[in-house]
Write a protein that holds these residues in place. Structure first.
Motif, short mmCIF file in Angstrom:
data_model
loop_
_atom_site.label_atom_id
_atom_site.label_comp_id
_atom_site.label_asym_id
_atom_site.label_seq_id
_atom_site.Cartn_x
_atom_site.Cartn_y
_atom_site.Cartn_z
N SER A 73 6.85 10.73 -8.42
CA SER A 73 7.17 9.30 -8.29
C SER A 73 5.91 8.49 -7.97
O SER A 73 5.73 7.38 -8.47
N GLU A 74 5.05 9.06 -7.12
CA GLU A 74 3.81 8.35 -6.78
C GLU A 74 2.95 8.15 -8.03
O GLU A 74 2.38 7.09 -8.24
N ILE A 75 2.88 9.19 -8.85
CA ILE A 75 2.00 9.15 -10.03
C ILE A 75 2.60 8.26 -11.13
O ILE A 75 1.91 7.42 -11.71
N ASP A 103 -4.16 4.02 -4.09
CA ASP A 103 -3.46 4.67 -2.97
C ASP A 103 -2.34 5.55 -3.50
O ASP A 103 -2.11 6.66 -3.00
N GLU A 104 -1.60 5.05 -4.49
CA GLU A 104 -0.46 5.81 -5.01
C GLU A 104 -0.95 7.12 -5.64
O GLU A 104 -0.30 8.16 -5.50
N ALA A 105 -2.09 7.06 -6.32
CA ALA A 105 -2.66 8.30 -6.87
C ALA A 105 -2.96 9.27 -5.73
O ALA A 105 -2.66 10.46 -5.81
N GLY A 106 -3.53 8.74 -4.66
CA GLY A 106 -3.83 9.57 -3.49
C GLY A 106 -2.58 10.20 -2.91
O GLY A 106 -2.56 11.39 -2.57
N HIS A 107 -1.50 9.42 -2.83
CA HIS A 107 -0.24 9.95 -2.30
C HIS A 107 0.24 11.12 -3.17
O HIS A 107 0.71 12.14 -2.66
N GLY A 108 0.12 10.94 -4.48
CA GLY A 108 0.51 12.02 -5.38
C GLY A 108 -0.30 13.29 -5.08
O GLY A 108 0.25 14.38 -4.98
N GLU A 186 -0.25 3.74 4.66
CA GLU A 186 -0.69 3.02 3.46
C GLU A 186 0.48 2.24 2.84
O GLU A 186 0.29 1.14 2.32
N GLU A 187 1.68 2.81 2.92
CA GLU A 187 2.85 2.09 2.38
C GLU A 187 3.08 0.78 3.12
O GLU A 187 3.55 -0.19 2.53
N SER A 188 2.76 0.75 4.42
CA SER A 188 2.93 -0.50 5.17
C SER A 188 2.05 -1.60 4.59
O SER A 188 2.47 -2.74 4.46
FE LIG Z 1 3.02 5.73 -2.33
#
Ligand SMILES: [Fe+2]
Ligand SMILES: [Fe+2]
Length: 371
Positions: A73-75, A103-108, A186-188
């Motif tokens: 989902s992050e990716i 950031d989302e790539a990092g979360h993935g 990071e989501e905040s």
């Molecule tokens: Fe995320």
């Protein structure tokens, strides 16, 4: 990376031991009964289960399913927002959006790494995603039609993600819980940038206000669906709560999200598209209208507006990034990572996820994550 490999090796040995003493597929026997009891006691005492610990196969499988879906989902979630990077209305907005998508790539990456501690590999998870055998959040199958969608996604989609994910910081599986701590911080930031974007549009021209309202109208209901089916129809919920992977039910989290959003919408000067939304004094919560679960099921089945586009783009990015993965692998062979923790005392190995994250952060950019 080294930490992951070490975890997998040790865990593989531990599982081998467990399998050697297993009583068969119908249930634990002999030494497994003791292992199961130790696992149950650790969960009951709110202790963390770590990669080297014995765990039931079903617990492992459930975590792999959930963490892989979360990572995917992050990716995939990078796509709808990346759609607006080149059209951001100012340099400031462009810089913010690029940082957010990165950031989302990092979360993935954190989540794929955390899932790898369970004995699966990133390659395997990506293969399953591309073959449609593992899912990603259905919210990302909706299109981003205007710039205001970037605001609505930040405020509502990242907001719903935070509501879901803050309790995951206390998840019983250590690597998942620890990955969530950083992700939630990071989501905040993501949620606030979306809120601030909508606030700016709301204070703008009538056209800008209308654009913000239209985006909220389109994203509100899919955001409520992000919490998953109602509790009585949720296949995995009860077991996940027994294992303390989940701490609150889907309906509980959805209610919490609605209660948070209502006053925020008022502050934004926007309305939420639900005529049945009102404060219920008796319950101490907002009542809200019925969710269209048929739409949710349709999107889940692949019939959402963008399912095909998202998966096609993901597969193409993966194929086009093959040379980057090959180059990174060759580079890693020629320049092995320092093995400074190879003989570390046991107490240091308690924190492998931190090293893992640093390793990921210093790895050359991976083309898989630039979908
Ligand atoms: Fe995320
Ligand atoms: Fe986010």
């Amino acid at each position: 990376m080294a930490a992951v490999t070490a975890d997998q090796t040790t865990q593989g040995q531990a599982r081998g031991t467990a399998q050697a003493t297993a009583g068969g597929p119908d249930g634990p026997a002999g030494a497994d009964v003791a292992q199961q009891a130790a696992f149950d006691a650790a969960v009951a005492a709110d202790e963390r289960i770590e990669p080297r610990d014995w765990m039931p196969d079903a617990y492992r499988a459930s975590l792999v399913r959930q963490m892989a879906q979360h990572a995917h989902s992050e990716i995939i979630g990078m796509q709808p927002e990346a759609n607006w990077i080149s059209r951001a209305p100012s340099l400031r907005r462009k810089a913010i959006l690029m940082a957010k998508v990165q950031d989302e790539a990092g979360h993935g990456l954190y989540l794929y790494s955390a899932a790898e501690t369970l004995g699966t590999s990133r390659e395997e998870m990506l293969d399953k995603l591309h073959a449609g055998r593992q899912r990603y959040s259905s919210i990302f199958n909706y299109p981003t039609l205007t710039w205001a969608d970037v605001g609505a996604i930040g405020w509502l989609v990242d907001g719903a993600a935070i509501t879901n994910q803050v309790p995951l910081c206390r998840c019983s599986y250590g690597p998942y819980a620890r990955a969530m701590v950083r992700i939630c911080k990071e989501e905040s930031f993501h949620q606030r940038q979306g809120y601030e974007l909508l606030l700016t549009l709301g204070r703008g021209t009538p056209g800008q206000r209308a654009m913000a309202q239209d985006a909220v109208n389109r994203w509100w209901w899919p955001s409520l669906m992000m919490f998953g089916p109602p509790d009585d129809a949720s296949a995995h919920s009860a077991q996940s709560m027994t294992w303390k992977i989940k701490r609150h039910s889907n309906d509980e989290l959805r209610q919490r999200f609605v209660d948070i959003c209502v006053p925020q919408a008022e502050a934004l000067g926007l309305t939420l598209p639900d005529p049945d939304l009102r404060w219920n004094e008796e319950r101490g919560h907002h009542d809200f209208g019925a969710i269209d679960w048929t739409e949710f099921q349709e999107v889940l089945k692949g019939n959402g507006p963008c399912n095909e586009q998202r998966l096609t783009q993901r597969r193409r990015a993966h194929e086009e990034g093959a040379w980057v993965r090959d180059a990174a692998a060759s580079y890693a062979l020629k320049h092995p990572a320092p093995t400074r923790h190879a003989h570390a005392p046991a107490h240091i190995t308690e924190a492998p996820h931190t090293e893992m994250h640093q390793a990921e952060m210093h790895t050359p950019p991976n083309a898989e994550a630039t979908a």
